[in-house]
Design an enzyme around this catalytic site. Structure first.
Site, PDB file in Angstrom:
ATOM      1  N   SER A   1     -46.588 -10.514  20.560  1.00  0.00           N
ATOM      2  CA  SER A   1     -46.882 -11.118  19.277  1.00  0.00           C
ATOM      3  C   SER A   1     -45.666 -11.774  18.619  1.00  0.00           C
ATOM      4  O   SER A   1     -45.799 -12.431  17.577  1.00  0.00           O
ATOM      5  CB  SER A   1     -47.480 -10.086  18.330  1.00  0.00           C
ATOM      6  OG  SER A   1     -46.597  -9.009  18.103  1.00  0.00           O
ATOM      7  N   SER A   2     -44.457 -11.584  19.203  1.00  0.00           N
ATOM      8  CA  SER A   2     -43.263 -12.231  18.639  1.00  0.00           C
ATOM      9  C   SER A   2     -43.102 -13.635  19.211  1.00  0.00           C
ATOM     10  O   SER A   2     -41.999 -14.077  19.556  1.00  0.00           O
ATOM     11  CB  SER A   2     -42.011 -11.387  18.935  1.00  0.00           C
ATOM     12  OG  SER A   2     -42.176 -10.052  18.537  1.00  0.00           O
TER      13      SER A   2
ATOM     14  N   LEU B   1     -51.507  -9.249  14.911  1.00  0.00           N
ATOM     15  CA  LEU B   1     -50.434  -8.914  15.858  1.00  0.00           C
ATOM     16  C   LEU B   1     -50.959  -8.352  17.173  1.00  0.00           C
ATOM     17  O   LEU B   1     -50.163  -8.067  18.071  1.00  0.00           O
ATOM     18  CB  LEU B   1     -49.435  -7.898  15.252  1.00  0.00           C
ATOM     19  CG  LEU B   1     -48.857  -8.223  13.876  1.00  0.00           C
ATOM     20  CD1 LEU B   1     -47.849  -7.170  13.472  1.00  0.00           C
ATOM     21  CD2 LEU B   1     -48.229  -9.593  13.837  1.00  0.00           C
TER      22      LEU B   1
ATOM     23  N   ILE C   1     -45.006  -3.263  20.468  1.00  0.00           N
ATOM     24  CA  ILE C   1     -45.826  -2.060  20.598  1.00  0.00           C
ATOM     25  C   ILE C   1     -46.654  -2.080  21.876  1.00  0.00           C
ATOM     26  O   ILE C   1     -47.381  -1.142  22.172  1.00  0.00           O
ATOM     27  CB  ILE C   1     -46.723  -1.870  19.366  1.00  0.00           C
ATOM     28  CG1 ILE C   1     -47.194  -0.422  19.258  1.00  0.00           C
ATOM     29  CG2 ILE C   1     -47.901  -2.825  19.377  1.00  0.00           C
ATOM     30  CD1 ILE C   1     -47.844  -0.062  17.956  1.00  0.00           C
ATOM     31  N   GLY C   2     -46.527  -3.154  22.654  1.00  0.00           N
ATOM     32  CA  GLY C   2     -47.213  -3.235  23.939  1.00  0.00           C
ATOM     33  C   GLY C   2     -46.541  -4.252  24.848  1.00  0.00           C
ATOM     34  O   GLY C   2     -47.002  -4.526  25.952  1.00  0.00           O
ATOM     35  N   GLY C   3     -45.444  -4.845  24.331  1.00  0.00           N
ATOM     36  CA  GLY C   3     -44.730  -5.883  25.067  1.00  0.00           C
ATOM     37  C   GLY C   3     -44.383  -7.075  24.199  1.00  0.00           C
ATOM     38  O   GLY C   3     -43.992  -8.129  24.693  1.00  0.00           O
ATOM     39  N   SER C   4     -44.505  -6.931  22.878  1.00  0.00           N
ATOM     40  CA  SER C   4     -44.435  -8.075  21.968  1.00  0.00           C
ATOM     41  C   SER C   4     -43.050  -8.695  21.806  1.00  0.00           C
ATOM     42  O   SER C   4     -42.931  -9.782  21.245  1.00  0.00           O
ATOM     43  CB  SER C   4     -44.971  -7.678  20.584  1.00  0.00           C
ATOM     44  OG  SER C   4     -46.341  -7.391  20.661  1.00  0.00           O
TER      45      SER C   4
ATOM     46  N   LYS D   1     -39.344 -12.185  12.604  1.00  0.00           N
ATOM     47  CA  LYS D   1     -40.799 -12.197  12.762  1.00  0.00           C
ATOM     48  C   LYS D   1     -41.452 -12.000  11.393  1.00  0.00           C
ATOM     49  O   LYS D   1     -40.983 -11.182  10.593  1.00  0.00           O
ATOM     50  CB  LYS D   1     -41.193 -11.082  13.723  1.00  0.00           C
ATOM     51  CG  LYS D   1     -42.640 -11.075  14.169  1.00  0.00           C
ATOM     52  CD  LYS D   1     -42.826  -9.993  15.225  1.00  0.00           C
ATOM     53  CE  LYS D   1     -44.257  -9.928  15.714  1.00  0.00           C
ATOM     54  NZ  LYS D   1     -44.395  -8.921  16.796  1.00  0.00           N
TER      55      LYS D   1
END
Length: 575
Positions: free
Chosen positions: A209-210, A183, A230-233, A134
């Site tokens: 974001s990934s 992100l 950090i939240g599901g990325s 990433k």
């Protein structure tokens, strides 16, 4: 008066010209970044063409079809050369990024690393494996932009610890993948490098974001990638693209020399931490990557990482598990196919001899509005706004940015009006949290304490039921592009385990059927409000796309989480 008027007009004109020049400078930077990327792609295409001319008999499809474990075996025994494998994946990555725009840029130093590994006395666990990363994970000599204009001029001076360890284990980082601006979005677009598309359906998002990693691996252009979460990325792109992905406990893997703008924008130490983790086509690949990274090299380079090597015995165990399960968290009801996936997986696990126990995560409304979102907008979003140079904001972020721009007094009034409405009508008002700020240092510390208290409560409930692991849903199937920015709080299924800092992974178990699509027409969500109707539109037209489940374990038990994921994967493939 005439002189004053002339001065005023000239000042206004000067301001307009100054702003225009500023925006023009920004546009030039963006154009230069795109030009540099495109030139890099052309150079890599030329290098691949030269290799193909020198070695025309490469069995590309056969190499690309090999699972990671088999590929590492072939490389170590010498029946395949690292150079052949690298150029095979470079060629495929060129094809995939042409279709999906998943790459930020290639890493030309991969050819130097190819020479380096052939001189190493010992072959590492990832010897000769091309790895994508990433783009915010630092690689020496390259930009780490997070999709932001202000980061275009800053070249990374040193490899991140994770990249150093990958190289030490014989891996060859060869590409950096695209991300959403700042992100802070689970779509994958920014105004510098554009929108990344899902390789399984170009109308759909790869997640974020990934998202660049998800698209590249799902398209076959990479066999192993490193994302962040950090939240599901990691988990959302894995769900959207049909991959396996693991979010470890934060700090199980080093984040040193990694630009973490989605953390650093907070003006205080955040209690919800970013975690780096692997993404791949199968669970064994994730386990091998974790085993390779959890080595003395990492523990020495980053002394803040607990020196806990990978526990192969736990991963290889076949003992029956006591598994908690739920198919909805009660906050944001997911599409029918995602709940079906949990029910079918539960049945398969039960038939295989595991014990399944109903489990209900406590107070998700409170977690989502008071703990998670408030963590990142404790200052009302002011620090986050600072990263958007010259008002360059991706359309997918405009609603959040506009909300953060509301004056403090306006935010207080809106919070008073909307908070009661939220709890009475159970509306998913993400902006309620974004306008709720920590008004003092004491309030900020209280917020940190509330997160710790919730973790204690959750673990006590887990212990009371004597659970080993938990099976639960993950957001999916893949959204149509543009919709993730409209549904920030739909990520409650994944963000919960960031707040808790539990290891969590995603495994694809099925695909969307025509029956799922018909059932979706009847979906009303929580109360058939605008958010529910938007979710319905976002996931429509997904027949044939992957459907996944989420597997969770207690902190520092990545091996148990992976072992559970492997069990789910095996049973779903048998089915």
């Amino acid at each position: 008066p005439s002189a004053a008027l002339a001065l005023l007009c000239s000042s206004a004109a000067a301001v307009v010209v100054w702003k225009w020049l500023g925006k023009r400078q920004v546009q030039k930077k963006m154009e230069e970044a795109r030009r540099t990327r495109d030139e890099g792609v052309k150079k890599m295409a030329k290098a691949v063409q030269q290799f193909r001319e020198q070695v025309p008999s490469v069995e590309t499809d056969a190499i690309l079809s090999l699972p990671l474990l088999e590929l590492t075996g072939r490389l170590r025994e010498g029946s395949l050369s690292p150079k052949t494998v690298l150029y095979t994946y470079l060629e495929k990555a060129l094809e995939v990024t042409q279709q999906t725009n998943c790459l930020r840029h290639f890493i030309p130093e991969c050819e130097e690393q190819l020479q380096e590994i052939q001189q190493q006395r010992e072959k590492g666990l990832l010897y000769g494996i091309p790895v994508s990363i990433k783009e915010h994970i630092g690689h020496k000599g390259h930009l780490s932009t997070c999709g932001l204009v202000q980061c275009l001029g800053t070249v990374v001076q040193e490899d991140s610890v994770l990249v150093k360890v990958l190289k030490r284990q014989g891996a060859i980082p060869f590409a950096m993948t695209n991300v959403p601006q700042s992100l802070f979005n689970y779509d994958c677009s920014n105004l510098i490098f554009g929108q990344t598309l899902n390789p399984l359906n170009h109308q759909k998002s790869p997640g974020g974001s990934s998202g660049g990693e998800g698209a590249l691996i799902a398209g076959g252009g990479s066999i192993l990638g490193i994302g962040s979460d950090i939240g599901g990325s990691i988990r959302l792109p894995s769900s959207f693209c049909g991959l396996c992905g693991l979010k470890p406990t934060a700090k199980r893997l080093s984040v040193w020399c990694t630009r973490l703008l989605n953390v650093d924008i907070c003006s205080h130490p955040t209690p919800v931490l970013c975690a780096l983790g692997p993404m791949a086509r199968d669970v064994d690949s994730l386990a091998l990557c974790m085993k390779a990274l959890l080595c003395q090299e990492m523990f020495q380079l980053d002394p803040t990482v607990p020196p806990i090597p990978f526990d192969e015995e736990v991963y290889s165990s076949s003992a029956p598990l006591r598994i908690g399960y739920y198919d909805t968290d009660g906050y944001f009801p997911l599409p029918p196919c995602m709940r079906r996936a949990v029910r079918e997986t539960r049945g398969a696990l039960q038939a295989a001899g595991h014990q399944l126990v109903p489990f209900s995560p406590p107070r998700i409304h409170y977690v989502m509005t008071e703990l998670f979102l408030k963590t990142f907008f404790a200052d009302g979003g002011r620090a986050w706004l600072d990263v958007f140079t010259e008002g360059i904001v991706d359309p997918n972020l405009k609603s959040q940015v506009n909300c953060c721009k509301i004056p403090r007094l306006g935010k207080k009034l809106l919070a008073l009006i909307l908070k009661p409405l939220q709890f009475l009508l159970l509306l998913k008002l993400e902006n309620v949290a974004m306008i709720s700020i920590c008004r003092s240092v004491k309030e900020m510390w209280n917020h940190h304490h509330e997160i710790e208290a919730y973790r204690t409560e959750f673990i006590a409930q887990w212990r009371e039921l004597q659970l080993d692991v938990v099976l639960c849903p993950v957001l999916g199937p893949a959204f149509t592009t543009g919709y993730p920015g409209k549904l920030l709080t739909a990520i409650s299924s994944t963000m919960l385990y960031n707040v808790l800092n539990f290891p969590a992974g995603v495994v694809p178990v099925s695909t969307v059927t025509e029956a799922d699509e018909e059932e979706l027409k009847l979906y009303q969500g929580c109360c058939n409000d605008p958010w529910d109707r938007t979710l319905k539109q976002a996931v429509a037209g997904a027949v044939g796309l992957p459907v996944a489940v989420q597997c969770v374990a207690l902190p520092w038990q990545e091996e148990l989480c992976l072992r559970f994921m492997k069990e789910v994967e095996t049973l779903s493939r048998e089915k």
